[in-house]
Scaffold this motif. Structure first.
Motif, mmCIF file in Angstrom:
data_model
loop_
_atom_site.group_PDB
_atom_site.id
_atom_site.type_symbol
_atom_site.label_atom_id
_atom_site.label_comp_id
_atom_site.label_asym_id
_atom_site.label_seq_id
_atom_site.Cartn_x
_atom_site.Cartn_y
_atom_site.Cartn_z
ATOM 1 N N GLU A 96 0.249 5.833 0.301
ATOM 2 C CA GLU A 96 0.270 6.558 1.574
ATOM 3 C C GLU A 96 1.559 6.346 2.365
ATOM 4 N N ARG A 147 5.479 10.201 5.415
ATOM 5 C CA ARG A 147 4.563 9.183 5.932
ATOM 6 C C ARG A 147 5.340 7.878 6.083
ATOM 7 N N ASP A 160 5.700 6.646 2.410
ATOM 8 C CA ASP A 160 6.918 7.183 1.800
ATOM 9 C C ASP A 160 8.157 6.435 2.259
ATOM 10 N N ASP A 211 1.774 1.026 -1.654
ATOM 11 C CA ASP A 211 0.798 1.879 -0.976
ATOM 12 C C ASP A 211 1.200 3.345 -1.143
ATOM 13 N N VAL A 248 1.858 6.022 9.511
ATOM 14 C CA VAL A 248 0.667 5.661 8.739
ATOM 15 C C VAL A 248 0.332 4.177 8.795
#
Length: 179
Positions: free
Chosen positions: A69, A12, A71, A67, A45
């Motif tokens: 979400e 992500r 990476d 975050d 994302v």
């Protein structure tokens, strides 16, 4: 080299464009990265554009590191030598560890394309909070080169002999360590 017995693992990715003058509609470098990220099978994302202001860039990077979400963060722009180019400093404000060889490999790739002009780039990479961060120059060509020659391979679990994805679960070991 790819290992065919390993599965592809999408990561992500957040893309940050640093520019005092571009809008999303004019962001060719960001568009270049997004197209390549999605073509490789990864997930975009987050995407933002910020002006060349160190504190704003640093705070956005830190927010994406926090975050769950996100990476990987890839920024484009602000890596040059002018007074307004502060992206590298903002990245280093956030890094826990710098990936020194990223700059070296990017320079080698750039030298093949633009010769000694590659010396003017301060592309950098690092890790913070279990998140990879990369600062690329603001040209679509530099983004293309960094993705096609380095990141597409290192962000692919199948790439051998090693890659960033396989060590991703261990990046935040120190935060999980019991004292």
């Amino acid at each position: 080299m790819a290992a065919t017995d390993r599965p592809f693992i999408p990561v992500r990715i957040a893309v940050l464009t640093v520019s005092d003058s571009r809008s999303l509609a004019e962001d060719r470098s960001g568009d270049t990265l997004v197209a390549r990220i999605e073509a490789a099978g990864h997930h975009l994302v987050r995407r933002e554009i910020l002006p060349d202001e160190r504190a704003l860039i640093r705070d956005q990077l830190a927010a994406w590191v926090a975050d769950a979400e996100v990476d990987v963060v890839i920024s484009t722009g602000g890596t040059g030598l002018t007074g307004r180019d502060v992206t590298v400093e903002a990245h280093r404000d956030v890094y826990e560890k710098e990936i020194d060889a990223f700059s070296t490999v990017f320079t080698i790739v750039s030298m093949r394309k633009i010769g000694t002009s590659a010396v003017q780039s301060r592309a950098t990479g690092g890790v913070a909070g279990g998140t990879y961060l990369f600062a690329l120059p603001g040209s679509p060509g530099a983004c293309r080169d960094a993705w096609d020659e380095i990141l597409v391979k290192q962000l692919d679990y199948r790439h051998m002999p090693c890659n960033f994805v396989e060590i991703m679960p261990r990046l935040d070991e120190k935060m999980r360590r019991k004292v």
